[in-house]
Scaffold this motif. Structure first.
Motif, PDB file in Angstrom:
ATOM      1  N   THR A  20      95.681   7.917 -86.157  1.00  0.00           N
ATOM      2  CA  THR A  20      96.523   7.036 -85.372  1.00  0.00           C
ATOM      3  C   THR A  20      97.024   7.581 -84.060  1.00  0.00           C
ATOM      4  O   THR A  20      96.573   8.518 -83.492  1.00  0.00           O
ATOM      5  N   LYS A  21      97.644   6.454 -82.989  1.00  0.00           N
ATOM      6  CA  LYS A  21      97.847   6.862 -81.724  1.00  0.00           C
ATOM      7  C   LYS A  21      98.719   8.055 -81.600  1.00  0.00           C
ATOM      8  O   LYS A  21      99.610   8.516 -82.564  1.00  0.00           O
ATOM      9  N   MET A  22      99.075   8.438 -80.202  1.00  0.00           N
ATOM     10  CA  MET A  22      99.748   9.768 -79.955  1.00  0.00           C
ATOM     11  C   MET A  22     101.301   9.500 -80.308  1.00  0.00           C
ATOM     12  O   MET A  22     101.769  10.234 -80.935  1.00  0.00           O
ATOM     13  N   PHE A  23     101.613   8.255 -80.121  1.00  0.00           N
ATOM     14  CA  PHE A  23     103.070   7.995 -80.080  1.00  0.00           C
ATOM     15  C   PHE A  23     103.635   6.886 -80.874  1.00  0.00           C
ATOM     16  O   PHE A  23     104.662   6.417 -80.787  1.00  0.00           O
ATOM     17  N   CYS A  24     102.565   6.212 -81.756  1.00  0.00           N
ATOM     18  CA  CYS A  24     103.012   5.116 -82.592  1.00  0.00           C
ATOM     19  C   CYS A  24     102.189   5.098 -83.652  1.00  0.00           C
ATOM     20  O   CYS A  24     101.059   5.923 -83.788  1.00  0.00           O
ATOM     21  N   GLY A  25     101.948   4.233 -84.467  1.00  0.00           N
ATOM     22  CA  GLY A  25     101.219   4.168 -85.991  1.00  0.00           C
ATOM     23  C   GLY A  25     100.105   3.479 -85.629  1.00  0.00           C
ATOM     24  O   GLY A  25      99.523   3.066 -86.717  1.00  0.00           O
ATOM     25  N   CYS A  26      99.595   2.767 -84.529  1.00  0.00           N
ATOM     26  CA  CYS A  26      98.562   2.083 -84.489  1.00  0.00           C
ATOM     27  C   CYS A  26      97.230   2.879 -84.779  1.00  0.00           C
ATOM     28  O   CYS A  26      97.292   4.040 -84.401  1.00  0.00           O
ATOM     29  N   GLU A  27      96.198   2.202 -85.496  1.00  0.00           N
ATOM     30  CA  GLU A  27      95.225   2.954 -85.767  1.00  0.00           C
ATOM     31  C   GLU A  27      94.152   2.881 -84.689  1.00  0.00           C
ATOM     32  O   GLU A  27      94.113   2.255 -83.792  1.00  0.00           O
ATOM     33  N   HIS A  37      94.751  -3.485 -81.663  1.00  0.00           N
ATOM     34  CA  HIS A  37      95.394  -2.383 -82.356  1.00  0.00           C
ATOM     35  C   HIS A  37      96.500  -1.801 -81.229  1.00  0.00           C
ATOM     36  O   HIS A  37      96.337  -1.037 -80.620  1.00  0.00           O
ATOM     37  N   THR A  38      97.669  -2.510 -81.425  1.00  0.00           N
ATOM     38  CA  THR A  38      98.583  -2.520 -80.426  1.00  0.00           C
ATOM     39  C   THR A  38      99.833  -2.773 -80.884  1.00  0.00           C
ATOM     40  O   THR A  38     100.026  -3.370 -82.256  1.00  0.00           O
ATOM     41  N   CYS A  39     101.149  -2.383 -80.376  1.00  0.00           N
ATOM     42  CA  CYS A  39     102.466  -2.471 -80.935  1.00  0.00           C
ATOM     43  C   CYS A  39     103.245  -2.619 -80.130  1.00  0.00           C
ATOM     44  O   CYS A  39     103.061  -1.892 -78.878  1.00  0.00           O
ATOM     45  N   PRO A  40     104.596  -2.798 -80.094  1.00  0.00           N
ATOM     46  CA  PRO A  40     105.747  -2.611 -79.198  1.00  0.00           C
ATOM     47  C   PRO A  40     105.782  -1.366 -78.294  1.00  0.00           C
ATOM     48  O   PRO A  40     106.151  -1.153 -77.229  1.00  0.00           O
ATOM     49  N   VAL A  41     105.467  -0.199 -79.149  1.00  0.00           N
ATOM     50  CA  VAL A  41     105.718   1.038 -78.590  1.00  0.00           C
ATOM     51  C   VAL A  41     104.309   1.468 -77.340  1.00  0.00           C
ATOM     52  O   VAL A  41     104.820   1.786 -76.361  1.00  0.00           O
ATOM     53  N   CYS A  42     103.133   1.287 -78.110  1.00  0.00           N
ATOM     54  CA  CYS A  42     102.123   1.386 -77.004  1.00  0.00           C
ATOM     55  C   CYS A  42     101.913   0.177 -76.020  1.00  0.00           C
ATOM     56  O   CYS A  42     101.080   0.531 -75.121  1.00  0.00           O
ATOM     57  N   LEU A  43     102.507  -0.633 -76.266  1.00  0.00           N
ATOM     58  CA  LEU A  43     102.587  -1.715 -74.870  1.00  0.00           C
ATOM     59  C   LEU A  43     103.929  -1.536 -74.048  1.00  0.00           C
ATOM     60  O   LEU A  43     103.821  -2.139 -73.151  1.00  0.00           O
TER      61      LEU A  43
HETATM   62 ZN   LIG Z   1     100.977   1.252 -81.237  1.00  0.00          ZN
END
Ligand SMILES: [Zn+2]
Length: 481
Positions: A20-27, A37-43
């Motif tokens: 997963t990514k450095m600071f969120c759970g996106c694969e 593969h995005t979420c509010p954290v990495c966006l």
């Molecule tokens: Zn993310």
């Protein structure tokens, strides 16, 4: 005229092989449709908070441990601010004055530091010719945004483009064998910037450096550095000064263009990341990192040299390509204690690799060929025992590569067995001498040049199955030389 030497330091960005990514759970999945593969954290949505990926830290620590660097006790992140569409937060979470790793060394190049950070998203510029959605535009894929990176910064100890590219090959193979990254340059998992300056030979001060950005093949890195060094020498020789700037090398045209004047660290307004207060690096993470270091290429080369008796060059060739090293060890094991390890290394490193060569940047894996290690060991033993000569051995290898099988039946089928000792070969050599009276006259005067004609004659008569050294020996014996 003043002679100049290049001073080169490299900055290598390596995508870490986490799930997963450095600071969120996106694969992290390369090649999936954009922005899936995005979420509010990495966006970078307001109100979201980053959580550090412990596995990324562990992989970063492994890199530091493998290179003998000093591992940080605290984990400290900083914000690096810049405004660009590939960075939705307007800043990148990186490390600044307390990197994860300080110092270290790989081969002939020392390291300044290794730090961890998040990758930016991937921008694709459609350019004037490519029109997306009816207008000329750029598009962005946030799947890559937030990928864990290790940035490896070397000391400015590199003195040529060739040294840079061969050291990078060693780095890539070391990281691959460490298992911290897939180091796929075409997919951007390993990207290299080069800081380049020149100075008069003998000088110890550093000149003004330029930065050559984002080179993603060994060939381009070599070409780019050579082009930039040549450009700087032209600038200085024309009485001007090298400007500090960030450059782009276009491998198609060989030209270098300026992207922007080089930022200093003050341009990024670094400050401590308020959402990630400093924490102690957990002891179990350190221990796990230390326990996960396998035998690395330089150590393996040393073992091949000292324990298996290989020459330096063969040892490095085989150890620096894991597939070759593994195949070599399998062949040595199959050959048993009597096996000639240096000969096995030569046959793999030269003859077999050449027959399997898969093109630039793609290393052939002999284990995927039809040549079994035991068959190669047998082939090397047959040549060593002079049951077949080397030329015949190469023919056997051709057949092994094409069809597989074992050497014995191939030697028989193709009639490759060497003409036996003196008894069988002597009459053939005698006939060759009889057929070449001119050569014999010269040989008798001590001029050994015409021996080639005699050996050639014998080889033709025996369809290449004679041993050249044995033909020479018999010639001397017959002529009483
Ligand atoms: Zn993310």
């Amino acid at each position: 005229m003043t002679a100049f030497e290049p001073v080169i330091g490299l900055e290598i960005h390596v995508q870490l092989a986490t799930r997963t990514k450095m600071f969120c759970g996106c694969e992290l999945v390369f090649g999936d449709p954009p922005n899936t593969h995005t979420c509010p954290v990495c966006l970078g949505m307001p109100g979201t908070l980053p959580v550090v990926n412990a596995e990324a830290i562990r992989l970063g620590l492994m890199i530091g441990e493998a290179f003998g660097g000093e591992l940080a006790e605290r984990l400290v992140f900083h914000r690096k601010s810049y405004f660009y569409p590939d960075l939705p937060k307007g800043y990148q979470i990186s490390q600044f004055d307390e990197p994860l790793v300080s110092g270290g060394r790989l081969g002939d190049v020392g390291l300044e530091r290794v730090h961890v950070e998040e990758d930016a998203a991937k921008l694709t510029h459609a350019g004037a010719s490519g029109r997306i959605g009816g207008s000329t535009s750029s598009v962005v894929d946030y799947n890559r945004g937030g990928t864990p990176l290790a940035e490896i910064v070397t000391l400015p100890e590199i003195r040529s483009a060739e040294q840079a590219s061969s050291w990078l090959r060693l780095l890539r193979e070391t990281l691959r064998q460490l298992g911290v990254s897939d180091v796929n340059m075409e997919e951007g998992s390993l990207r290299c910037d080069a800081n380049i300056s020149i100075r008069p030979v003998g000088d110890t001060t550093l000149g003004t450096k330029t930065e050559l950005k984002n080179m993603n093949s060994f060939r381009f890195i070599e070409q780019g550095i050579n082009a930039e060094v040549a450009r700087q020498i032209r600038v200085v020789e024309s009485g001007e000064r090298v400007q500090q700037e960030t450059l782009h090398f276009d491998p198609r045209t060989g030209s270098i263009t300026s992207l922007r004047s080089k930022e200093g660290s003050h341009d990024y307004r670094y400050f401590p990341e308020p959402d990630l207060p400093p924490v102690q690096v957990p002891a179990e993470l350190l221990e796990s990192a230390r326990a996960s270091i396998p035998e690395l290429p330089l150590q393996r080369a040393e073992r091949f040299r000292t324990e298996l008796g290989l020459h330096e060059e063969s040892a490095r060739l085989l150890a620096f390509r894991r597939a070759l090293g593994d195949y070599f060890e399998a062949t040595v094991a199959a050959g048993g204690p009597e096996a000639d390890r240096q000969q096995i290394a030569n046959w793999i490193g030269n003859d077999l690799v050449r027959r399997l060569d898969a093109g630039e940047d793609t290393d052939p894996d002999p284990a995927e060929s039809k040549v079994e290690p035991a068959s190669l060991a047998e082939l090397v033993a047959l040549v060593g025992a002079k049951t077949i000569n080397r030329k015949a051995g190469e023919k056997v290898l051709d057949v092994l590569v094409a069809e597989g099988g074992t050497p014995g039946p191939i030697v028989e089928r193709e009639g490759l067995a060497a003409i036996g000792g003196g008894d069988e070969l002597r009459p053939v050599v005698q006939a060759a001498l009889d057929a070449n009276p001119d050569a014999v006259e010269k040989l008798k005067t001590g001029n050994m040049k015409p021996i080639g004609a005699i050996v050639g004659h014998v080889m033709r008569e025996t369809k290449g199955r004679a041993d050249g050294g044995e033909v020479t020996r018999l010639t001397r014996e017959i002529l009483g030389l």
